[in-house]
Write a protein that holds these residues in place. Structure first.
Motif, PDB file in Angstrom:
ATOM      1  N   TYR A   1      16.164  23.601  50.331  1.00 60.08           N
ATOM      2  CA  TYR A   1      16.703  22.240  50.318  1.00 60.08           C
ATOM      3  C   TYR A   1      17.968  22.128  49.471  1.00 60.08           C
ATOM      4  N   GLU A   2      18.178  23.091  48.601  1.00 63.40           N
ATOM      5  CA  GLU A   2      19.353  23.053  47.727  1.00 63.40           C
ATOM      6  C   GLU A   2      19.963  24.444  47.579  1.00 63.40           C
ATOM      7  N   PRO A   3      20.543  24.990  48.643  1.00 62.57           N
ATOM      8  CA  PRO A   3      21.241  26.274  48.502  1.00 62.57           C
ATOM      9  C   PRO A   3      22.429  26.114  47.558  1.00 62.57           C
ATOM     10  N   ARG A   4      22.689  27.144  46.768  1.00 64.44           N
ATOM     11  CA  ARG A   4      23.772  27.019  45.784  1.00 64.44           C
ATOM     12  C   ARG A   4      24.475  28.350  45.575  1.00 64.44           C
ATOM     13  N   ILE A   5      25.768  28.252  45.307  1.00 61.93           N
ATOM     14  CA  ILE A   5      26.579  29.431  45.001  1.00 61.93           C
ATOM     15  C   ILE A   5      26.269  29.885  43.583  1.00 61.93           C
ATOM     16  N   LEU A   6      25.951  31.169  43.443  1.00 64.63           N
ATOM     17  CA  LEU A   6      25.698  31.729  42.118  1.00 64.63           C
ATOM     18  C   LEU A   6      26.919  32.430  41.545  1.00 64.63           C
ATOM     19  N   GLY A   7      27.641  33.152  42.401  1.00 64.74           N
ATOM     20  CA  GLY A   7      28.775  33.905  41.888  1.00 64.74           C
ATOM     21  C   GLY A   7      29.806  34.177  42.957  1.00 64.74           C
ATOM     22  N   GLU A   8      30.983  34.586  42.494  1.00 65.64           N
ATOM     23  CA  GLU A   8      32.085  34.924  43.403  1.00 65.64           C
ATOM     24  C   GLU A   8      32.856  36.077  42.787  1.00 65.64           C
ATOM     25  N   LEU A   9      33.176  37.057  43.632  1.00 62.95           N
ATOM     26  CA  LEU A   9      33.952  38.208  43.176  1.00 62.95           C
ATOM     27  C   LEU A   9      35.126  38.404  44.120  1.00 62.95           C
ATOM     28  N   GLU A  10      36.326  38.379  43.567  1.00 59.46           N
ATOM     29  CA  GLU A  10      37.534  38.550  44.375  1.00 59.46           C
ATOM     30  C   GLU A  10      37.992  40.001  44.264  1.00 59.46           C
ATOM     31  N   VAL A  11      38.020  40.689  45.410  1.00 56.28           N
ATOM     32  CA  VAL A  11      38.453  42.086  45.441  1.00 56.28           C
ATOM     33  C   VAL A  11      39.439  42.268  46.584  1.00 56.28           C
ATOM     34  N   PRO A  12      40.358  43.221  46.476  1.00 60.77           N
ATOM     35  CA  PRO A  12      41.323  43.448  47.555  1.00 60.77           C
ATOM     36  C   PRO A  12      40.629  43.946  48.821  1.00 60.77           C
ATOM     37  N   GLY A  13      41.258  43.692  49.967  1.00 59.06           N
ATOM     38  CA  GLY A  13      40.723  44.126  51.240  1.00 59.06           C
ATOM     39  C   GLY A  13      39.636  43.194  51.728  1.00 59.06           C
ATOM     40  N   VAL A  14      38.843  43.677  52.674  1.00 59.28           N
ATOM     41  CA  VAL A  14      37.782  42.850  53.235  1.00 59.28           C
ATOM     42  C   VAL A  14      36.626  43.748  53.663  1.00 59.28           C
TER      43      VAL A  14
END
Length: 827
Positions: A539-552
């Motif tokens: 009922y409450e999905p949430r973002i825990l973290g984000e990591l920015e890295v080159p490429g995909v």
């Protein structure tokens, strides 16, 4: 008088050469005259948004009327777009067929009854040998390479090649069978193999009974469809003599197939042609001589569109229901039996309440555990599907509306319908409800069911509206859905439980993986963020973290709860932005603390030591876009990834003759992966280049390793040029079979006399020749004998596919670069 008499013909000549006389004719030409069109001639039926729930038609008359309404509106939109000079150029929602599903395979560990195991311990899938990378445990997904641990089944072009594995590390040719049409995938259950192929009008002779049943022996403009999906059920209990048991043809295109407990469910999509319909403007010749901004041009386009609309209306009125519905054809020894899908009351057809389509997504359930050919068919009138399946749930995701639906309604967003079916019983497919999410779904990995909750990752934004100048920006979302009952109708529905939006504005999803209570999403515009999302509370999905890295990263593979393994593309620029499509990048991510995901390691791969020098083309790996080519084998801590490249060589030999050749490199890269630390290192390579750098190789053949199988202490590499077994300790080749792909036959240029001269064995169905592999396109007889003794049979030749400007084939002179070193050392 004489002067005036000479002036008249000169004026006429001047008007002829300047085009003035043509303009006079155009003014008087009735085809160049605009006419008064009926009021409302260009009106479209109102588009309404209601429920995605599937509703059965009231009967065949209701189904026929609905299909005709949709067909009329679809072609009307295409004509109105032509009036406005707005055309489709290759991006967006073309032909309602934007969604395509990938397939994976996981075979049963039980050996076929013909397996020569000599009483030894049975070989168990997942323990003794690897299966094809699969999304869900317990669900077998179709692929063109299958194994039961004792045999390898390989669709190589039009040939089904069966190779025995007497002992791990050994390969023995068993048989070769020609499959009708263009084989795409297969499913294996015990002793039965189901091969799925596409069959077109050009794969059959005119005299074939199926060609007649389809009307393909007449003018092509009158065909209802030119494509069939064929199921060939083969008894492989004796690998040296496979026997065809059943042949079934379904009108339409193959999407994907699943097998659970002997029950095969195949999803196809049909979009029938209607002869006589016009979606283009029939404009008079004089139209093209008018100035571009002449208002008469628009008036003439409108007239032509109205005339086409009226013509189409009459064509549609004359259609029968059978002209609009797909059919199933069964090949018997002396006849073709056609099964219509209407069954008198059209009870197997349904559509969303607000559906406005004429395509058919069909779920065919075939029971392989019985000797009789029985099938159940369920049809959804809608758009091309994506498919997700667990052991008891099948999910069909489709664009809620065809691309043409949005013409004149650009303020509406793309939406996706999600239909769920219970497949827990082998012989029944039961509809269990529908829901709808905003946006579009990338692939099967963007859907997952966990503990009764369906999780979906989507991207919104009007990127599919190809005629818009300024569509809404993209944004990603995760939606959780649960089953409920509609209080008014009592119907089962999918209702939204939770929604997490606003992920990465301006970017779209490139890969998704759901793993238990977690979701991992990679989005990309210029640089790659990895998002970790908590779904423990649906009922409450949430973002825990984000990591920015080159490429995909284009595919995410959970190795454990704490470590992710991914494949994708490296960055193009020194600042980490953009994509270098020639650089295959392997990465590991530590997600033990999902609030702070970290990159554990990365490894860039190339099949040659100097990829940017020597004229090599961009290297590529099928595993970057096809998860079945990605093979991680946890018992050995090894990842197998195919990589290929080529270059075009030219030189002048000692005689002064011009020479040329293609130099191919085809390798399987073996990478050490430490599940705890995430460390990556190159372990070794398996080289198939010699299969392709031969005088007999053709440039249009496949030149890459396609699949790999870990078997005990060996890895088997499979390519169209051959199959090899390599010892994982010594990296020595222990067995090798050279193969030659068999290409489909095409008969559209043959007249009846030429067809009659064809060999009797070419009957359009199957043929078996298990006696001499040197004559059946699977390689040399010597190669088969040597592999039974565990010896490598590839000749090791470093010759090239070459030609000359008038001389015989020859090697480059001493001063030329042949690429042998690059093709052998890998790094």
């Amino acid at each position: 008088m004489n002067r005036r008499a000479m002036l008249a013909p000169l004026l006429v000549l001047l008007m002829l050469t300047s085009g003035c006389l043509g303009l006079i004719d155009e003014v008087t030409d009735p085809d160049m005259q605009p006419i008064e069109l009926p009021q409302g001639w260009a009106d479209l039926t109102d588009r309404t948004i209601a429920s995605p729930h599937l509703v059965a038609y009231e009967g065949c008359d209701d189904l026929e009327a609905s299909l005709k309404r949709s067909l009329e509106q679809e072609v009307r939109v295409q004509l109105l777009q032509a009036v406005q000079e707005v055309y489709y150029y290759g991006w967006g929602w073309a032909e309602d067929d934007m969604m395509f599903d990938g397939e994976a395979a996981m075979d049963s560990g039980a050996p076929a009854s013909g397996a020569a195991n000599g009483g030894a311990q049975p070989r168990v899938a997942g323990e003794d040998f690897s299966t094809t990378n699969n999304q869900e445990q317990g669900v077998d997904e179709a692929d063109f390479v299958k194994t039961d641990g004792y045999h390898i089944f390989f669709l190589n072009g039009q040939a089904l090649t069966i190779v025995d594995v007497p002992e791990f590390g050994e390969l023995a040719y068993a048989s070769n069978m020609t499959i009708e049409g263009n084989p795409q995938a297969m499913l294996l259950n015990g002793d039965r193999l189901v091969v799925i192929s596409s069959v077109s009008a050009w794969n059959l002779r005119r005299a074939d009974l199926l060609s007649s049943a389809m009307g393909w022996d007449g003018a092509w403009g009158q065909w209802r469809t030119s494509s069939l999906t064929k199921f060939t059920v083969i008894d492989v209990s004796d690998s040296s003599e496979p026997v065809v048991e059943r042949e079934l043809y379904i009108e339409g295109w193959y999407s994907t197939a699943r097998e659970v407990g002997g029950s095969v469910r195949t999803v196809t999509h049909t979009w029938l042609d209607v002869p006589g319909l016009r979606t283009w403007l029939d404009l008079p010749d004089g139209y093209w001589r008018l100035e571009y901004d002449d208002p008469l041009r628009l008036q003439l386009r409108e007239r032509a569109a109205w005339e086409a609309i009226e013509s189409n209306r009459q064509v549609i009125e004359n259609l029968s229901l059978e002209d609009l519905l797909p059919q199933v054809h069964e090949r018997l020894p002396t006849s073709i039996v056609t099964h219509t899908m209407s069954d008198g009351d059209c009870a197997s057809f349904s559509a969303p309440e607000d559906g406005f389509n004429r395509g058919f997504t069909s779920i065919f359930t075939l029971d392989l555990s019985t000797d009789a050919l029985t099938f159940e068919a369920d049809h959804v009138v809608g758009n091309s599907p994506l498919v997700y399946a667990s052991s008891d749930v099948l999910v069909i995701a489709e664009a809620a509306f065809g691309w043409w639906w949005f013409w004149g309604h650009d303020t509406l967003d793309e939406m996706t319908n999600i239909h769920t079916f219970d497949i827990s019983e082998a012989d029944r497919t039961v509809y269990t409800g529908s829901g709808r999410v905003n946006g579009t779904i990338l692939d099967q990995f963007s859907m997952s069911e966990h503990e009764g909750v369906l999780r979906v990752a989507t991207t919104t934004g009007q990127w599919g509206r190809w005629w818009m100048d300024d569509p809404e920006p993209m944004m990603s979302h995760v939606v959780t859905l649960g089953r409920a009952a509609d209080l008014e109708t009592g119907q089962q529905i999918l209702t939204e439980l939770g929604h997490l939006g606003g992920i990465a504005e301006g970017e779209r999803i490139w890969s998704t993986r759901f793993d238990g209570d977690m979701a991992y999403i990679v989005t990309f515009e210029q640089i790659d963020p990895l998002w970790t999302i908590d779904l423990s509370d649906p009922y409450e999905p949430r973002i825990l973290g984000e990591l920015e890295v080159p490429g995909v990263s284009t595919y995410i593979h959970p190795m454990s709860e704490d470590m992710l393994l991914t494949i994708g593309l490296g960055p193009a620029n020194v600042d980490g932005t953009g994509l270098d499509w020639s650089r295959t990048r392997i990465q590991t991510f530590n997600v033990s603390d999902p609030t702070q995901p970290t990159q554990a390691d990365l490894l860039d791969l190339a099949p040659v030591s100097n990829p940017r020098d020597g004229g090599w083309s961009w290297a590529w790996s099928e595993a970057t876009y096809e998860h079945k080519a990605f093979q991680y084998w946890a018992p050995k801590g090894l990842l197998a990834i195919p990589l290929s490249t080529y270059r075009y060589d030219t030189w002048t030999d000692s005689s002064g003759d011009y020479r040329w050749s293609y130099r191919y490199v085809s390798k399987l890269m073996l990478i050490n992966v430490d599940e705890e630390s995430g460390d990556l290192s190159l372990y070794g390579t398996v080289d198939h280049s010699d299969f392709y750098n031969t005088d007999g190789h053709r440039w249009w053949d496949q030149t890459t390793i396609r699949r790999s199988i870990f078997m005990g202490d060996f890895v088997v590499a499979v390519s169209s040029g051959g199959i090899t077994a390599t010892n994982l300790t010594t990296l020595e080749t222990t067995a090798s079979l050279a193969l030659e792909p068999e290409w489909p036959d095409y008969y559209w240029m043959y007249d009846d006399a030429v067809e009659d001269d064809k060999a009797v064995e070419e009957d359009g169905t199957t043929s078996t020749d298990a006696e001499d592999p040197a004559t059946d396109g699977t390689g040399s007889a010597e190669g088969s004998e040597a592999t039974s003794e565990g010896e490598a049979t590839a000749d090791g030749s470093s010759g090239s596919t070459s030609g000359s400007g008038g001389g015989a084939n020859g090697a480059p002179d001493d001063g030329s670069e042949t690429g042998d070193a690059d093709a052998s050392d890998g790094q």
